[in-house]
Write a protein that holds these residues in place. Structure first.
Motif, short mmCIF file in Angstrom:
data_model
loop_
_atom_site.label_atom_id
_atom_site.label_comp_id
_atom_site.label_asym_id
_atom_site.label_seq_id
_atom_site.Cartn_x
_atom_site.Cartn_y
_atom_site.Cartn_z
N PRO A 196 0.81 -1.23 0.00
CA PRO A 196 0.00 0.00 0.00
C PRO A 196 0.83 1.28 0.00
O PRO A 196 0.34 2.34 -0.37
N ASP A 197 2.09 1.21 0.37
CA ASP A 197 2.91 2.42 0.49
C ASP A 197 3.61 2.78 -0.81
O ASP A 197 4.22 3.84 -0.92
N LEU A 198 3.57 1.88 -1.82
CA LEU A 198 4.43 2.09 -2.99
C LEU A 198 4.01 3.31 -3.82
O LEU A 198 4.87 4.08 -4.27
N LEU A 199 2.72 3.48 -4.01
CA LEU A 199 2.28 4.56 -4.89
C LEU A 199 2.72 5.93 -4.34
O LEU A 199 3.16 6.80 -5.10
N ASP A 200 2.60 6.10 -3.04
CA ASP A 200 3.07 7.34 -2.41
C ASP A 200 4.55 7.58 -2.71
O ASP A 200 4.97 8.69 -3.01
N LYS A 201 5.32 6.51 -2.59
CA LYS A 201 6.76 6.65 -2.78
C LYS A 201 7.11 7.01 -4.22
O LYS A 201 8.13 7.64 -4.47
#
Lengths: 740, 156
Positions: A196-201
């Protein structure tokens, strides 16, 4: 406030549940949390369902790219019958999270996974009961689907979890017998869902510690001694008279602080400091012999069966060898960073630490504050793969925050701080003897190795050292003895002794797969030496000495992936010019108790220049029940690449007590053109416990690579990293020494 | 001196702290507060700070802020947002390319430079273009696959 609380925490905090959970930390002076058995909590201690029906998983475990948020959310979503995107794992915050101990050792899924599963199953059963009551039907007349309880025979009659308990406590003890789903019924777990954190990164978000900005924040740089143990004797503040920055000192902690970051950077660059000499350390050439001579704190015998001395005396063939693994740095791309503020009697430290609760304790002790006066809030960091400088930067930043209160201060290390002042993967050396029977079976194994000792898992921080305060950490971290024994139960006589030494030149700390990378390099390379001496195929030889079917399965799977041709080594194919090709295999069962991995690596060697390259890696892994196959795959791929990098050329250098490899030019990482093709096969064991996947695959890479180079050339590499000079020296040795 | 430049499509002005201040620090501080370009080494060795200046990839940690006067700067923020992804960002997401995510800014910006020069690069050309960008997590192969995927998407 947005910068202080991650969005997901805000969301859960809005439910009002955290008030009841706040400030429950370990008492002052407590030891680090037992990773294998952290304190139990009730269901509310680990799960909360907000007014919007979303579920937050409360844990001290940190997400740093390994994908643990996805896996934990999948477990909870599955048992709670919630959609995956309705479950969130907020970043740890010592005011709010359950203390499950630090993140490391590939134990998160193994220890926390089953707990969350039971907590979620307990919660689901309770919700079903509550829903049945609300709907006025018998408990066995309802089912749970998509965050709601509904009447099975009349699906329109339903009540959501949010309506039943949203924003309130469940007040439930975890039922150890709560019924969990069969693997066959899984819809969310067991699937390769995205992190879930990849898109933000990927879009410039990602809540990195480096991006935390507080109102009125100052910027700091610490100035570290260039030599081990050095402290500032005198500081010439006139040397930065032209820079709008000022010097801040407390004990041996020396820093410059400015309103603008660049002014702090150039002040630290220009500040003239006279340093004390520090402590003497062994030279690079002496470092392994120095380890053998170092005072021994403890001795462990990690295998002891049969009579190896007699078996060696009786053996038809005996071999002896010494393996050594150099001192390495964690190689974090983003230097360590922290933001801290002391206000209203409370210190808040923002950090990318893997150990929020332990860091809180270390900082509290360093500053003489009660634990309750310190709050540590986690944010994403740059991959550290062990204990790098994050805790040091946090402790230093905390010291500065006390001096600069109430203004917040941000400290980021420079590249030379990270390469030079973070703790290091220590030198490890192992002496081995092995014997073969006349029938070419392993008859005896006898080894001694030297690793750093510690009974404490935390590494003491730079700030506590510079302020001469005990912070509960030790000069080094433990566990370096693991997998120092041969994994083969077919060896009748084996004795492996580990000397745990009191001191190494640099602060030792975990670095990915601590001890197992170094020990497996020695053990699995030496196994290959015995196979070659026996004129046996390397895969066949291993299978012949192992009875565990899961071990045999991973070895066979890796060989199958690689189209392994059965024959003894060396047997490399001569190609055009100076290039030789070969392939090697290695195997480990992590800690002898959990994840199984085998890997085949194909290598090319330029016999003129000593340059080497891995062209392919075929890896098979059995980590039990798989929660997120893509997460497992990604960790395995990362283990291959990162450990190849460590094998190729990663080694710190020093003169006197000063590290000289302070940038990427002098201590460099693997580059894109050097990365091999990688194939990973996961042997899923749906009916078995889940084990970790972050570290185990790293252990087999150095021996598989070294064995491939031997297969290609007959040159045995016993010293990592495999620099071209060492490869050429081994090639010369191979030319002089005929094979048995 | 005040520098005037175009940042992610907007005309902006800023005052470097000193003549030797690198662009990276200017982009990350007030009033811009950008998060895309990241400090990795300050030595132009790792690529984490990469931005596009007049369309080409530049290491902002080692590029004097004063030099940007009159130039056009694009950072990761200017490439796309979570709701409106640049094809490279979409491809990195689809391939699961990126673990800790710290180097990812540089990988995407350097790849944007590559694709602006070479619409259908081979695998080896991608690896060569990214050879000076460091990644610690070992996500290299997924990133190469992502650049190939993005190239295909952009070529239509």
């Amino acid at each position: 406030m947005n910068a202080i609380l991650p969005r997901r925490s805000l969301l859960a905090a809005g439910a009002g549940l955290f008030v009841a959970l706040g400030l429950r930390g370990a008492p002052a002076g407590a030891q680090p949390t037992n990773l294998a058995d952290p304190p139990q909590t009730d269901v509310d201690g680990v799960l909360s369902i907000g007014a919007d029906g979303r579920c937050a998983v409360l844990t001290s475990k940190t997400e740093f790219g390994q994908g643990i948020r996805a896996s934990l959310a999948q477990i909870v979503a599955e048992e709670l019958d919630l959609p995956f995107d309705m479950v969130e794992v907020p970043h740890p915050d010592t005011d709010r999270s359950a203390d499950h101990g630090l993140t490391g050792g590939s134990v998160t899924l193994q220890v926390i996974g089953p707990r969350l599963r039971r907590a979620a199953a307990t919660a689901r059963a309770a919700l079903a009961r509550m829903g049945a009551e609300r709907l006025g039907v018998a408990p066995d007349a309802v089912e749970t689907v998509d965050g709601a309880v509904r009447v099975a025979a009349s699906p329109d009659r339903r009540v959501t979890y949010a309506d039943l308990v949203g924003g309130r406590r469940l007040n439930l003890a975890v039922d150890p017998n709560a019924r969990v789903k069969d693997r066959a019924a899984w819809k969310v777990a067991g699937r390769p869902l995205p992190r879930p954190d990849l898109l933000d990164k990927l879009t410039a978000g990602g809540d990195f510690i480096h991006n935390v900005r507080l109102p009125d924040m100052l910027h700091a740089r610490v100035v570290h001694a260039p030599g081990v143990g050095g402290e500032p004797v005198s500081v010439d503040e006139s040397s930065i008279a032209g820079v709008p920055a000022r010097v801040v000192r407390r004990g041996g902690v020396l820093a410059v602080v400015a309103e603008r970051e660049w002014d702090a950077v150039r002040a630290a660059r220009d500040l003239q400091v006279t340093w004390s000499a520090g402590k003497a350390i062994p030279s690079m050439e002496e470092v392994f012999d120095a380890a053998r001579r170092a005072p021994e704190a403890r001795q462990d015998v990690t295998a002891n069966r049969g009579n190896p001395e007699r078996a060696l005396a009786d053996a038809a063939t005996t071999l002896e060898a010494t393996y050594a693994f150099g001192v390495q740095t964690h190689g974090t791309i983003g230097p360590s960073c922290a933001v801290a503020q002391f206000e209203g009697g409370r210190l808040t430290v923002h950090s990318g630490t893997q150990a929020p609760f332990d860091l809180r304790q270390q900082i509290a002790r360093t500053l003489g504050l009660p634990n309750e006066a310190v709050r540590v809030v986690y944010h994403h960091s740059s991959g550290c793969f062990g204990r790098n400088g994050l805790e040091d930067a946090a402790s230093e930043c905390a010291v500065l925050a006390m001096e600069l209160a109430p203004r917040p201060v941000r400290l980021q290390w420079m590249r030379h701080d990270e390469h030079g002042s973070e703790p290091k993967g220590p030198p490890v050396v192992m002496d081995l003897k092995g014997g073969l029977t006349a029938e070419s079976r392993m008859a005896a194994w006898d080894s001694e190795s030297w690793v750093p000792h510690s009974t404490v898992i935390l590494v003491r921080t730079t700030a506590s050292e510079l302020l001469a305060k005990e912070d509960g950490g030790a000069p080094g971290s433990g566990n370096w003895h693991a997998n120092s024994n041969p994994p083969y139960d077919g060896i009748p006589a084996a004795r492996t002794v580990v000397h745990r030494i009191a001191e190494t030149p640099f602060r030792p700390s975990w670095i990915r797969t601590p001890g197992r990378v170094q020990n497996c390099f020695a053990v699995e390379s030496f196994t290959d030496e015995l196979a070659a001496a026996a004129r046996k195929d390397s895969v066949r030889f291993r299978l012949d000495h192992h009875s565990d079917p899961r071990a045999r399965a991973v070895i066979e799977a890796a060989a199958r992936l690689a189209n392994w041709d059965e024959r003894p080594s060396p047997g490399g194919v001569e190609q055009s010019g100076p290039i030789r090709r070969g392939r090697g295999v290695a195997y480990i069962r992590y800690d002898n108790t959990r994840t199984y991995v085998a890997c085949v690596i194909a290598a090319e060697v330029n016999v003129d220049t000593g340059e080497i390259r891995a062209t392919d890696a075929w890896l098979a892994q059995d980590c039990g029940q798989v929660i997120n196959p893509d997460g497992v795959r990604q960790q395995a791929e990362g283990c291959v690449v990162q450990t190849l990098s460590r094998c190729l050329r990663e080694e710190i250098a020093w003169e006197g007590n000063r590290i000289t490899t302070l940038d990427w030019g002098s201590y460099s990482l693997i580059t894109f053109p050097e990365v091999p093709r990688i194939q990973v096969e996961i042997l899923d064991r749906p009916d078995q416990p889940m084990w970790g996947a972050g570290e185990p695959a790293a252990a087999v890479i150095a021996p598989a690579f070294g064995n491939a180079i031997f297969d290609a050339t007959g040159a045995r590499l016993r010293r990592a990293p495999f620099t071209p000079e060492r490869v050429k020296a081994a090639l010369n040795g191979a030319a002089r020494t005929p094979l048995p | 001196m005040t520098v005037k430049f175009t940042l992610n499509g907007k005309a902006v002005a800023a005052e470097p702290a000193a003549p030797d201040q690198p662009l990276l620090y200017l982009l990350r501080e007030e009033p811009f507060n950008l998060n895309g370009p990241r400090f990795g080494c300050g030595l132009a060795q790792c690529g984490a700070c990469t931005v596009l200046i007049d369309g080409r990839a530049v290491r902002s940690c080692s590029y004097p802020a004063e030099n940007v006067d009159g130039q056009t700067v694009v950072t990761l923020e200017g490439m796309g947002t979570a709701r409106d992804l640049h094809p490279l960002q979409a491809a990195f997401h689809a391939e699961g390319a990126g673990q800790c995510g710290y180097c990812t800014n540089g990988m995407i910006m350097q790849s944007a430079d590559l694709l602006s020069q070479n619409r259908r690069p081979s695998e080896d050309e991608i690896k060569e273009a990214l050879a000076q960008n460091l990644c610690r997590c070992g996500g290299h192969n997924r990133m190469v696959a992502a650049v190939k995927r993005a190239a295909a998407a952009m070529a239509g």
